[in-house]
Motif scaffolding. Structure first.
Motif, PDB file in Angstrom:
ATOM      1  N   GLU A  45      37.007  40.663  31.305  1.00  0.00           N
ATOM      2  CA  GLU A  45      36.601  39.266  31.349  1.00  0.00           C
ATOM      3  C   GLU A  45      35.412  39.048  32.276  1.00  0.00           C
ATOM      4  O   GLU A  45      34.677  38.072  32.126  1.00  0.00           O
ATOM      5  CB  GLU A  45      37.772  38.392  31.821  1.00  0.00           C
ATOM      6  CG  GLU A  45      38.947  38.364  30.865  1.00  0.00           C
ATOM      7  CD  GLU A  45      38.591  37.710  29.547  1.00  0.00           C
ATOM      8  OE1 GLU A  45      37.752  36.787  29.548  1.00  0.00           O
ATOM      9  OE2 GLU A  45      39.136  38.128  28.508  1.00  0.00           O
ATOM     10  N   GLU A  46      35.201  39.937  33.225  1.00  0.00           N
ATOM     11  CA  GLU A  46      34.156  39.757  34.227  1.00  0.00           C
ATOM     12  C   GLU A  46      33.214  40.944  34.240  1.00  0.00           C
ATOM     13  O   GLU A  46      33.557  42.053  33.821  1.00  0.00           O
ATOM     14  CB  GLU A  46      34.776  39.583  35.626  1.00  0.00           C
ATOM     15  CG  GLU A  46      35.771  38.440  35.739  1.00  0.00           C
ATOM     16  CD  GLU A  46      35.124  37.083  35.584  1.00  0.00           C
ATOM     17  OE1 GLU A  46      33.898  36.980  35.811  1.00  0.00           O
ATOM     18  OE2 GLU A  46      35.839  36.120  35.243  1.00  0.00           O
ATOM     19  N   SER A 104      31.554  31.500  32.586  1.00  0.00           N
ATOM     20  CA  SER A 104      31.973  32.876  32.286  1.00  0.00           C
ATOM     21  C   SER A 104      31.501  33.281  30.919  1.00  0.00           C
ATOM     22  O   SER A 104      31.329  32.443  30.048  1.00  0.00           O
ATOM     23  CB  SER A 104      33.500  32.965  32.368  1.00  0.00           C
ATOM     24  OG  SER A 104      34.074  32.088  31.434  1.00  0.00           O
ATOM     25  N   HIS A 140      33.949  35.614  24.787  1.00  0.00           N
ATOM     26  CA  HIS A 140      34.549  36.809  24.160  1.00  0.00           C
ATOM     27  C   HIS A 140      35.228  36.394  22.884  1.00  0.00           C
ATOM     28  O   HIS A 140      35.521  35.252  22.668  1.00  0.00           O
ATOM     29  CB  HIS A 140      35.564  37.467  25.086  1.00  0.00           C
ATOM     30  CG  HIS A 140      34.922  38.009  26.326  1.00  0.00           C
ATOM     31  ND1 HIS A 140      34.040  39.066  26.335  1.00  0.00           N
ATOM     32  CD2 HIS A 140      34.986  37.582  27.612  1.00  0.00           C
ATOM     33  CE1 HIS A 140      33.631  39.292  27.569  1.00  0.00           C
ATOM     34  NE2 HIS A 140      34.188  38.410  28.362  1.00  0.00           N
TER      35      HIS A 140
END
Length: 334
Positions: free
Chosen positions: A173-174, A331, A334
C-alpha cells in the motif's frame, strides 16, 4: 541529401548516449526535487547542444541533414511535450513522492528511447522494402490527430493490463523509498513504484507509435531520426518540473499537436503518392502533380501550431484551481 560518414554517426551516438547516461547516474546518485534554476540550466544546455549538433551536421553533411534534423527535433519535441501531460496524470494517480519523480521520469525516458529505437529500425526496414507503408502511416496520423481533438489521454493505469498486473503481483500500500520490492509483516511485496514503471513503459510505447511515423515524413535517415528523438527526450525530465502547474493551464496544447499530426499525415500521403503511385485507380495521375511538402513549410507549421496553442492556452483557457496539499499527498491507487 548530404551523406554522413559512418564514423561520424557512431562517434556522435556514443557521445550523446554517454551524456544521457551521465544525467541518469546523477539522478540515481542524488534523487531530489530540482529547483527552477537547475531545470532551466539543464534545458538551456540540451537546447544549445541540439543547435550545436545542427551546426555540426551542416558542416559535415550540408544544409539538407541539418535542416531535416532541426525540423525532426522540433517535431519530436512537440510530441514529447504531450507525454508530460500523461506523466503528470501518472505521478498524481500513483502519488509518487516528489523526491523520486526525477528517477521515475528518467527511467521513462530510457524506456522511451529503447522503444523508439526499435520502431526506427523496424520502420526503416519496412520503408526500404514497402513504400506503400507511407499510406498507412499517413492515415494513422490523421486518425491520431482526430483522436487528439476528441479524447483525453489515457494514462494506462486503469487498463486491462494494469488490472491484471495488480491481480497477479502482490503490491504494498505504501512506497518504500525508490525500491521496487519491500517487506511488510515478513512478506515480500512489490511497491507501487513497479506499477508506475509499467504504466510509464506502456505509455512510451503508445507515444512511439505516433511519433516515429511522423518523423519519417521529415527524413528517412535512421541516424537523423534517432538523434532527433534523443535530443527531444533530453531535458524532458527537467521541463516537467520547470513547467509544473503551468501544464494544467495549457488546455489547448492538444489542438496544436493535432494540427501538427494532421499536417504530417497529409505530408506522408503526398509522399506516398510520389513514391508508390496507385496507377490502377482511374485519374490517380492527377494527384501526382501535387508537389512534395518542403522542409521549411513543415518547420513553419510545427512552430506556428505549438506557439499558437500555447499562447491561446495562456490567454484564453479557463483557469483551474491548484490542487490542495491534501490532494497532492494522497495515497496511491490500487
Amino acid at each position: 541529401m548530404g551523406q554522413l560518414h559512418l564514423g561520424f554517426e557512431i562517434a556522435a551516438l556514443v557521445v550523446l548516449v554517454a551524456i544521457l547516461l551521465v544525467d541518469l547516474l546523477l539522478v540515481l546518485k542524488r534523487p531530489h526535487l530540482p529547483s527552477m534554476k537547475e531545470c532551466a540550466a539543464w534545458i538551456g544546455f540540451y537546447v544549445s547542444l541540439a543547435l550545436i549538433f545542427a551546426v555540426v551536421l551542416f558542416f559535415v553533411g550540408g544544409m539538407a541533414p541539418a535542416s531535416e534534423f532541426v525540423t525532426g527535433w522540433l517535431l519530436e519535441y512537440s510530441l514529447s511535450i504531450d507525454n508530460l501531460f500523461v506523466f503528470i496524470v501518472i505521478m498524481s494517480k500513483f502519488a509518487v513522492p516528489k523526491k523520486y519523480q526525477q528517477e521515475v521520469l528518467m527511467v521513462g525516458i530510457i524506456i522511451a528511447l529503447i522503444a523508439r529505437a526499435l520502431f526506427i529500425v523496424a520502420g526503416a526496414v519496412i520503408i526500404n522494402s514497402f513504400a506503400e507503408v507511407f499510406y498507412v502511416f499517413g492515415l494513422f496520423l490523421l486518425y491520431t490527430a482526430w483522436k487528439q481533438t476528441r479524447e483525453e489521454e489515457d494514462d494506462g493505469s486503469d487498463s486491462f493490463i494494469m488490472r491484471a498486473v495488480r491481480r497477479v503481483l502482490p503490491v504494498s500500500e505504501e512506497y518504500d523509498g525508490n525500491n521496487l520490492r519491500t517487506v511488510v509483516n515478513g512478506k515480500k511485496l512489490f511497491t507501487p513504484m513497479l506499477l508506475v514503471f509499467i504504466t510509464i513503459g506502456l505509455t512510451d510505447v503508445m507515444f512511439a507509435l505516433d511519433s516515429i511515423p511522423a518523423i519519417f515524413a521529415v527524413t528517412q535517415n535512421p541516424f537523423l531520426v534517432f538523434t532527433a528523438n534523443l535530443f527531444a527526450l533530453m531535458g524532458l525530465r527537467q521541463l516537467y518540473f520547470l513547467l509544473g502547474g503551468l501544464m494544467e493551464r495549457l488546455a489547448y496544447l492538444h489542438y496544436g499537436i493535432a494540427a501538427i499530426l494532421g499536417f504530417i499525415g497529409i505530408k506522408l500521403l503526398i509522399h506516398a503518392i510520389h513514391q508508390a503511385p496507385l496507377d490502377f485507380i482511374p485519374g490517380f495521375s492527377v494527384l501526382e502533380k501535387i508537389p512534395e511538402v518542403p522542409i521549411w513549410l513543415s518547420l513553419t507549421v510545427i512552430v506556428v501550431a505549438m506557439g499558437g496553442a500555447v499562447i491561446a492556452s495562456l490567454l484564453f483557457a479557463p483557469k483551474t484551481p491548484a490542487p490542495s496539499d491534501d490532494e497532492s499527498s494522497s495515497s496511491p491507487e490500487h
